[in-house]
Scaffold this motif. Structure first.
Motif, PDB file in Angstrom:
ATOM      1  N   ALA A 195       0.842  -1.195   0.000  1.00  0.00           N
ATOM      2  CA  ALA A 195       0.000   0.000   0.000  1.00  0.00           C
ATOM      3  C   ALA A 195       0.879   1.248   0.000  1.00  0.00           C
ATOM      4  O   ALA A 195       1.757   1.404   0.853  1.00  0.00           O
ATOM      5  CB  ALA A 195      -0.913  -0.001   1.213  1.00  0.00           C
ATOM      6  N   ALA A 196       0.651   2.129  -0.960  1.00  0.00           N
ATOM      7  CA  ALA A 196       1.437   3.358  -1.056  1.00  0.00           C
ATOM      8  C   ALA A 196       0.998   4.392  -0.020  1.00  0.00           C
ATOM      9  O   ALA A 196       1.748   5.316   0.287  1.00  0.00           O
ATOM     10  CB  ALA A 196       1.317   3.946  -2.454  1.00  0.00           C
ATOM     11  N   ALA A 197      -0.218   4.239   0.504  1.00  0.00           N
ATOM     12  CA  ALA A 197      -0.731   5.151   1.525  1.00  0.00           C
ATOM     13  C   ALA A 197      -1.822   4.434   2.314  1.00  0.00           C
ATOM     14  O   ALA A 197      -2.383   3.433   1.858  1.00  0.00           O
ATOM     15  CB  ALA A 197      -1.283   6.428   0.894  1.00  0.00           C
ATOM     16  N   ASP A 198      -2.119   4.937   3.507  1.00  0.00           N
ATOM     17  CA  ASP A 198      -3.232   4.401   4.291  1.00  0.00           C
ATOM     18  C   ASP A 198      -4.525   4.543   3.499  1.00  0.00           C
ATOM     19  O   ASP A 198      -4.693   5.507   2.735  1.00  0.00           O
ATOM     20  CB  ASP A 198      -3.403   5.176   5.602  1.00  0.00           C
ATOM     21  CG  ASP A 198      -2.197   5.073   6.529  1.00  0.00           C
ATOM     22  OD1 ASP A 198      -1.270   4.300   6.200  1.00  0.00           O
ATOM     23  OD2 ASP A 198      -2.174   5.783   7.548  1.00  0.00           O
ATOM     24  N   GLY A 199      -5.444   3.601   3.691  1.00  0.00           N
ATOM     25  CA  GLY A 199      -6.712   3.749   2.996  1.00  0.00           C
ATOM     26  C   GLY A 199      -7.664   2.599   3.235  1.00  0.00           C
ATOM     27  O   GLY A 199      -7.397   1.687   4.023  1.00  0.00           O
ATOM     28  N   GLN A 200      -8.796   2.658   2.512  1.00  0.00           N
ATOM     29  CA  GLN A 200      -9.853   1.669   2.619  1.00  0.00           C
ATOM     30  C   GLN A 200     -10.003   0.951   1.280  1.00  0.00           C
ATOM     31  O   GLN A 200     -10.062   1.588   0.233  1.00  0.00           O
ATOM     32  CB  GLN A 200     -11.174   2.338   2.992  1.00  0.00           C
ATOM     33  CG  GLN A 200     -12.336   1.365   3.197  1.00  0.00           C
ATOM     34  CD  GLN A 200     -13.616   2.071   3.618  1.00  0.00           C
ATOM     35  OE1 GLN A 200     -13.872   3.208   3.215  1.00  0.00           O
ATOM     36  NE2 GLN A 200     -14.420   1.412   4.438  1.00  0.00           N
ATOM     37  N   ILE A 201     -10.055  -0.361   1.337  1.00  0.00           N
ATOM     38  CA  ILE A 201     -10.239  -1.145   0.108  1.00  0.00           C
ATOM     39  C   ILE A 201     -11.652  -0.923  -0.424  1.00  0.00           C
ATOM     40  O   ILE A 201     -12.639  -1.124   0.292  1.00  0.00           O
ATOM     41  CB  ILE A 201     -10.008  -2.640   0.365  1.00  0.00           C
ATOM     42  CG1 ILE A 201      -8.565  -2.903   0.828  1.00  0.00           C
ATOM     43  CG2 ILE A 201     -10.301  -3.461  -0.899  1.00  0.00           C
ATOM     44  CD1 ILE A 201      -8.297  -4.339   1.237  1.00  0.00           C
TER      45      ILE A 201
END
Length: 464
Positions: A154-160
């Motif tokens: 993951a290149a950044a925090d986030g939500q799938i």
């Protein structure tokens, strides 16, 4: 999405030896891992329409359950991106990747312009302009896929917000397969697409789950419309406008870089410094390469010293050095690069002497120094692990040929579930044929056992 395909390898682009040699055969071999401009889009117009629709539906479903993480309190602060691939633990290549294509900012068919005002991109006659970044595996891309050596992170925090798995992951040409992919929405509403991953390698997390920067999402492979193992990384802002994350004079999509540490346009450097028992066999896509890598050699053996490079620049030079266990320089030579290559390999075979112990092979290039240690000692056949199994043709229709360096006792063929489908003992030879005509199409694994030892080696095969 176009890849440097192995069917176009310019192997044996021989150049003269430069510098001094000790106990050398004076035979240079190498060349470029040649980029094949097939103009193949990673996604068709129909694919884009489908994926944008299914993402919208997934987001709507998350919102209906009050489970969309970034609807409320969305920050206007632009996220920063880490590099989206990383070498898995337990492997020691200096780098496992190179870049083949950036995003094309020139909408005119046949005209190209990447973020740096260069032409490291492509378009097609149908009107497609490359919409992401293609990061391909190098060296030994199919070995890397087989070993899960390079991971998508993951290149950044986030939500799938989208996940698709189960697609065939050894594609080499145009097809209608869907890719194995994960799409992640970030806190600023931007969204990253990660495509072409390995079947079954994707995270167990599902749509709605959160990921953090650096978390493994899957393994780089060649699922979907793909000509070889690579990651296609694509970025959109909170209005669903396509974004090129690089800051450059010819990138109109952003006024500041999205990268936490933007890489150079050319990432010139050393991917690997390796020793081999003979020249590697790169095969044809999607054959598993026969690398002949080894760190253990008999005294006075012929060792193949090879460096693997990316973004080779004409006019630069690489210094090769081999040091004995006592630290004394045993052999040295220089290669002057006269061409620009996205990826390349150059090596020389040198006969070492009888000094036993830990030797060092060093390459210095473009300000980078990489050391590789190897051992010289009297070894048994089992310690040498010299089976070096080759299976060809691969893929195959009915019959596959097995060859080894030392006689094999027998072999076992297993399906993807681990079930034994063929068993043979008493081969007692370095060559044999395996009849696969009674097996259905699909992926299998062949394991051979060395005669009079416990040494084993396994290769993956594809039956058409």
């Amino acid at each position: 999405m176009k890849q440097i395909t192995r069917s176009c390898l310019a192997l044996l682009m021989v150049i003269p030896c430069l510098g001094t040699f000790a106990q050398s055969t004076d035979v240079w071999t190498g060349g470029s891992y040649v980029y094949n401009p097939t103009n193949l889009p990673c996604l068709t117009a129909e694919d884009y329409a489908y994926y944008h629709q299914v993402v919208a539906e997934n987001i709507a479903e998350l919102e209906s359950r009050s489970h969309r993480s970034y609807v409320k309190g969305r920050t206007s602060l632009q996220v920063t991106l880490e590099w989206p691939i990383a070498q898995a633990a337990g492997y020691d290549y200096t780098s496992t990747w190179a870049i083949s294509n950036y995003m094309d900012h020139d909408d005119t068919t046949g005209s190209l312009e990447d973020w740096n005002c260069g032409i490291r991109t492509y378009d097609t006659a149908s009107g497609y302009n490359h919409q992401g970044i293609d990061i391909y595996l190098w060296p030994f891309n199919w070995q890397q896929v087989d070993r899960d050596q390079t991971e998508v992170i993951a290149a950044a925090d986030g939500q799938i917000v989208f996940k698709s798995d189960g697609g065939f992951d050894m594609n080499c040409e145009f097809n209608s397969d869907q890719w194995n992919a994960i799409y992640v929405e970030h806190s600023d509403g931007s969204m990253a697409w990660y495509g072409h991953m390995k079947n079954g390698s994707l995270t167990s997390k599902n749509v709605g789950d959160m990921v953090v920067t650096g978390e493994k999402l899957g393994v780089v492979a060649s699922s979907g419309n793909s000509t070889g193992p690579h990651l296609h990384f694509e970025l959109y802002d909170d209005t669903s406008a396509l974004i090129d994350p690089y800051l450059g004079d010819c990138n109109p999509t952003t006024s500041s870089t999205w990268w936490a540490d933007q890489k150079s346009y050319l990432n010139t450097g050393i991917n690997a410094v390796l020793t081999h028992t003979e020249w590697p066999d790169f095969g044809s896509c999607p054959d598993l390469e026969t690398t002949h890598e080894s760190k253990d050699f008999q005294p006075e053996a012929l060792v193949y010293f090879i460096g693997y490079f990316k973004d080779q620049i004409s006019g630069t030079s690489a210094l090769y050095e081999v040091f004995k266990p006592n630290g004394a320089l045993y052999s040295t030579w220089t290669v002057d690069f006269t061409d620009d290559f996205y990826s390349s390999w150059w090596g020389n075979s040198v006969a070492i002497n009888s000094d036993e112990g830990s030797w060092k092979f060093r390459i210095s290039y473009n300000g980078e120094i990489v050391d590789h240690t190897f051992n010289v000692a009297e070894l048994s056949v089992g310690e040498e692990e010299v089976l070096q199994l080759s299976a060809y043709p691969n893929p195959t229709f009915d019959t596959i040929n097995l060859t080894t360096v030392v006689p094999m006792d027998g072999y076992v063929v297993r399906d993807v579930l681990g079930k034994t489908v063929i068993y043979k003992s008493g081969v007692n030879d370095v060559k044999t044929k395996v009849d696969l005509s009674n097996l259905s199409s699909g992926m299998y694994f062949i394991t051979t056992t060395a005669l009079d030892t416990e040494g084993q080696i396994t290769v993956r095969i594809l039956k058409k």
